[in-house]
Design a protein around this motif. Sequence first.
Motif, PDB file in Angstrom:
ATOM      1  N   LEU A 280     -13.527 -30.090 -20.140  1.00 56.93           N
ATOM      2  CA  LEU A 280     -13.437 -29.323 -18.950  1.00 56.93           C
ATOM      3  C   LEU A 280     -14.776 -29.792 -18.476  1.00 56.93           C
ATOM      4  O   LEU A 280     -14.891 -29.909 -16.837  1.00 56.93           O
ATOM      5  CB  LEU A 280     -13.323 -27.977 -19.223  1.00 56.93           C
ATOM      6  CG  LEU A 280     -12.079 -27.285 -19.688  1.00 56.93           C
ATOM      7  CD1 LEU A 280     -12.126 -25.892 -19.602  1.00 56.93           C
ATOM      8  CD2 LEU A 280     -10.835 -27.895 -18.727  1.00 56.93           C
ATOM      9  N   ALA A 281     -15.932 -29.819 -19.075  1.00 56.50           N
ATOM     10  CA  ALA A 281     -17.089 -30.216 -18.422  1.00 56.50           C
ATOM     11  C   ALA A 281     -17.011 -31.824 -17.797  1.00 56.50           C
ATOM     12  O   ALA A 281     -17.422 -31.954 -16.428  1.00 56.50           O
ATOM     13  CB  ALA A 281     -18.163 -30.438 -19.341  1.00 56.50           C
ATOM     14  N   VAL A 288     -18.522 -32.295  -8.947  1.00 57.82           N
ATOM     15  CA  VAL A 288     -19.872 -31.776  -8.659  1.00 57.82           C
ATOM     16  C   VAL A 288     -20.338 -33.015  -7.984  1.00 57.82           C
ATOM     17  O   VAL A 288     -21.328 -32.617  -6.833  1.00 57.82           O
ATOM     18  CB  VAL A 288     -20.312 -31.750 -10.218  1.00 57.82           C
ATOM     19  CG1 VAL A 288     -22.014 -31.427  -9.827  1.00 57.82           C
ATOM     20  CG2 VAL A 288     -20.055 -30.653 -10.842  1.00 57.82           C
ATOM     21  N   ILE A 289     -20.183 -34.212  -8.236  1.00 57.87           N
ATOM     22  CA  ILE A 289     -20.775 -35.129  -7.298  1.00 57.87           C
ATOM     23  C   ILE A 289     -20.283 -35.336  -5.939  1.00 57.87           C
ATOM     24  O   ILE A 289     -20.899 -35.278  -4.859  1.00 57.87           O
ATOM     25  CB  ILE A 289     -20.575 -36.661  -7.931  1.00 57.87           C
ATOM     26  CG1 ILE A 289     -21.583 -36.525  -9.547  1.00 57.87           C
ATOM     27  CG2 ILE A 289     -21.230 -37.681  -7.023  1.00 57.87           C
ATOM     28  CD1 ILE A 289     -21.399 -37.721 -10.280  1.00 57.87           C
ATOM     29  N   LEU A 290     -18.817 -35.068  -5.757  1.00 61.85           N
ATOM     30  CA  LEU A 290     -18.082 -35.146  -4.493  1.00 61.85           C
ATOM     31  C   LEU A 290     -18.881 -34.264  -3.675  1.00 61.85           C
ATOM     32  O   LEU A 290     -18.820 -34.435  -2.481  1.00 61.85           O
ATOM     33  CB  LEU A 290     -16.729 -35.011  -4.660  1.00 61.85           C
ATOM     34  CG  LEU A 290     -15.769 -34.762  -3.448  1.00 61.85           C
ATOM     35  CD1 LEU A 290     -15.667 -36.509  -3.158  1.00 61.85           C
ATOM     36  CD2 LEU A 290     -14.567 -34.177  -3.479  1.00 61.85           C
ATOM     37  N   LEU A 291     -19.007 -32.937  -4.032  1.00 65.55           N
ATOM     38  CA  LEU A 291     -19.390 -32.110  -3.159  1.00 65.55           C
ATOM     39  C   LEU A 291     -20.705 -32.110  -2.713  1.00 65.55           C
ATOM     40  O   LEU A 291     -21.113 -31.548  -1.536  1.00 65.55           O
ATOM     41  CB  LEU A 291     -19.491 -30.556  -3.971  1.00 65.55           C
ATOM     42  CG  LEU A 291     -17.939 -30.042  -4.546  1.00 65.55           C
ATOM     43  CD1 LEU A 291     -18.132 -28.678  -5.150  1.00 65.55           C
ATOM     44  CD2 LEU A 291     -17.043 -29.490  -3.267  1.00 65.55           C
ATOM     45  N   SER A 292     -21.562 -32.801  -3.136  1.00 61.46           N
ATOM     46  CA  SER A 292     -22.987 -33.222  -2.695  1.00 61.46           C
ATOM     47  C   SER A 292     -22.884 -34.410  -1.706  1.00 61.46           C
ATOM     48  O   SER A 292     -24.029 -34.455  -1.311  1.00 61.46           O
ATOM     49  CB  SER A 292     -23.851 -33.245  -3.860  1.00 61.46           C
ATOM     50  OG  SER A 292     -23.558 -34.632  -4.468  1.00 61.46           O
ATOM     51  N   TYR A 320     -20.452 -26.486 -14.356  1.00 66.16           N
ATOM     52  CA  TYR A 320     -20.572 -27.544 -15.354  1.00 66.16           C
ATOM     53  C   TYR A 320     -21.413 -27.662 -16.410  1.00 66.16           C
ATOM     54  O   TYR A 320     -21.093 -27.788 -17.846  1.00 66.16           O
ATOM     55  CB  TYR A 320     -20.715 -28.541 -14.450  1.00 66.16           C
ATOM     56  CG  TYR A 320     -21.063 -29.925 -15.311  1.00 66.16           C
ATOM     57  CD1 TYR A 320     -20.153 -30.846 -15.677  1.00 66.16           C
ATOM     58  CD2 TYR A 320     -22.408 -30.150 -15.476  1.00 66.16           C
ATOM     59  CE1 TYR A 320     -20.729 -32.020 -16.591  1.00 66.16           C
ATOM     60  CE2 TYR A 320     -22.852 -31.578 -16.209  1.00 66.16           C
ATOM     61  CZ  TYR A 320     -21.849 -32.179 -16.611  1.00 66.16           C
ATOM     62  OH  TYR A 320     -22.458 -33.194 -17.451  1.00 66.16           O
ATOM     63  N   ALA A 321     -22.617 -27.084 -16.011  1.00 70.77           N
ATOM     64  CA  ALA A 321     -23.818 -26.861 -17.193  1.00 70.77           C
ATOM     65  C   ALA A 321     -23.508 -25.925 -18.332  1.00 70.77           C
ATOM     66  O   ALA A 321     -23.555 -26.000 -19.324  1.00 70.77           O
ATOM     67  CB  ALA A 321     -25.009 -26.701 -16.403  1.00 70.77           C
TER      68      ALA A 321
END
Length: 695
Positions: A280-281, A288-292, A320-321
Amino acid sequence: MRGVLTAVGLAALALPGPAQALIGYGITMYDPSCGFGCYDSVSGYMLECSVMDHGPVGAHSHGAGGPTSPECRASDTYFLTTLAYCMNTTCDASTPRWKLEKFWSEQATGSKTVASKWSYAEALAQIKEPPTDEYGEDDHHLTRTVLLDAETVKANTLTREYFEYAEMIHSRYGLVLLIVGFGTPVVISIFTRLPYMSSLADKLKPYLVYPSLIGTYHVRPLPYLLGNAATVGQSLYVIMFAALNIAMAAAGYKSVQPNAWFGNQWQEVMGYFSARTGVLAFALTPLVILLSGRNNILLWATNWSHSTFMVLHRWVARIYAAQVIVHSIAELVLYIDMGSYEAEFKTEYWAWGIVATVFACAMLVFSSLFFRRWSYEVFLIGHIIMAVFVIAGSWYHVEFLFSRKWGYEFWLYAACAVWFFDRVIRVFRILKNGPRRAVVTEVAEDIVRVDVKGIRWTAAPGLHTYAYFPALSPWRPWENHPFSILPTALLQSKREASLSGAASGSDTPSNADVEKSGGITSTSTPERDHQALGGASGTGITLYVRKSKGLTKLLANHNSLLTLLDGPYPDNPTDGVLKSDRLLLIAGGVGITGVLPYIARHTNVKVCWSVRALAEGLVRDLEGPLSRVAEKDVRVGSRLDVAALLAEEERTGWNRVGVVVCGPGGLCDDTRTLVTAKARTGPTVWELEVDAFSW
Ligand SMILES: Cc1cc2nc3c(=O)[nH]c(=O)nc-3n(C[C@H](O)[C@H](O)[C@H](O)COP(=O)(O)OP(=O)(O)OC[C@H]3O[C@@H](n4cnc5c(N)ncnc54)[C@H](O)[C@@H]3O)c2cc1C
């Protein structure tokens, strides 16, 4: 567990070439499971060619390790006949013959590179009489075709089946997270554009979209720099997504005992759980990268703002973390329970897992508002470097375990693709805009105007660009900052245009209400105007920059400053406010640049702008475009009374009032709170966009 992972890893070697997809979606692990069940049941027996002092008889060798090598199995008659007989009697009619043949050719010896001396059919043909007994305690090695214990074969078969089922669920739930995380903004955006949905959206916005979750905090940081409070709508996304993550980590486990790989049910479920949280992580990484990203498909496909995606980026990264941390703790607890911690600790995959986990945790700490405020550039560079360690650590973690056979690396490839896509498009945009020479003019004590000639961008409001001034930061030529865009043509007008009252600064600059008309002396010169406006054509863009403590501090009068532009990018959606009957533009200081482009897009506009007395030069510089606005309230040295402004619009009786606010955090948060309150009580419908110059 290490044995399990080794088994999974070695079994992977049986697959031809690198994996093409995910487990359950293009990759099968143990098909036919009966073949693997038989192989597992016989592979531990000592053969004539086994190395006798290697380990205990019956050790669970799973392939190349242990006393028996693949070459030994490939040539051992009784190993091959026992395996063939077991497969022939265990695998039912639902397993096609070709699958058994394929399994045999790839897996019978435990290595896909070592072929057995017989094919499956040939091995079966060697069995003249069905075996009648099992491998006994007195047997030192396999000297005849034997029966394999049915219970053992069943346990081995089911162990593989359940393990593969668990892996398939990991992939499925990972995909669910990715699709829901990505799809929710898209679906909600489509929903709000459906016929008859606008009135429902009007009713929901004052409760979901506008208000902050925590009091009046949104742009202003929470006490002790704890961070920025999300809006109610943003919080709902985060809560929904966190709950989905918990559900996806907790659901869908099936256990089978006795189990060849796990000593008891707790260990088995813990093994699946730790793998689940790891997958899942991995699945969250691309999101996570897309959103930024600046070049984020979601920005183009939805009507959500960049600042909203930055809020979601932070929260999805925290989730994620959390998955990473839970994965690491679960593995640790499991290994300790299984007594294999000491062995795991020395492996390379373990070390890289620690690297990824430690850097993921460090990113949590160093992304806090405290560090972003302390030095944004240090934060940004550190953030990228740490992200590289997280991705590289994750990649080596699965590489050392599975050699790219089970497709886990595809999540990471997707994450890298998203990141590189954004970076490549940035470079293309910069190249497309080309190197430019900007004219920088100091218009007030701490405000400069940057005119960049020859750029033709749409004059739409709600856009920003990232400006590079490499000559100002030769040691950090990559440094760039976002600024709102004003089309230079918008600034062209007769310089004798006037603003009202004390805004002129020549009279009483402070506490002055300059609404209506009045004289103002422009500091512009015809030469500078001509130069700044791009010569005769006037094409180009203008930025107004308030100097801060970093790169912007170095901006000073310059006739030809090398400038690179990455943009234009959308920030806030403008559709809603532009469709209003009335548009109220509220700005504080240099925030005027965020609202001014609206004046060319709406016929019923009121501009309300307050600036510090020190920034009066900015008012003079914008005298031209402001002179074309019929209704304005420009204050130098005094604050706007936002409540009164809203009340006035309400009194006038507009059906729908759009409010755009851009400026200091306090002004933005106050306006948000006041508009929210008004929108809840009606009858006026209020549209709100807050452009805060911060993320
Ligand atoms: C969408 C948007 C539009 C903006 N438009 C304008 C504008 O038209 N005029 C204007 O004067 N300012 C604008 N800003 C603010 C401007 O980007 C910052 O003031 C500038 O980046 C500060 O640079 P610095 O290195 O001098 O500041 P520093 O003193 O080093 O940093 C001050 C603060 O600026 C922010 N910041 C710094 N670098 C960045 C960055 N690369 N990305 C995002 N935030 C950063 C951080 O919050 C930081 O704490 C805008 C900001 C955003 C997000």
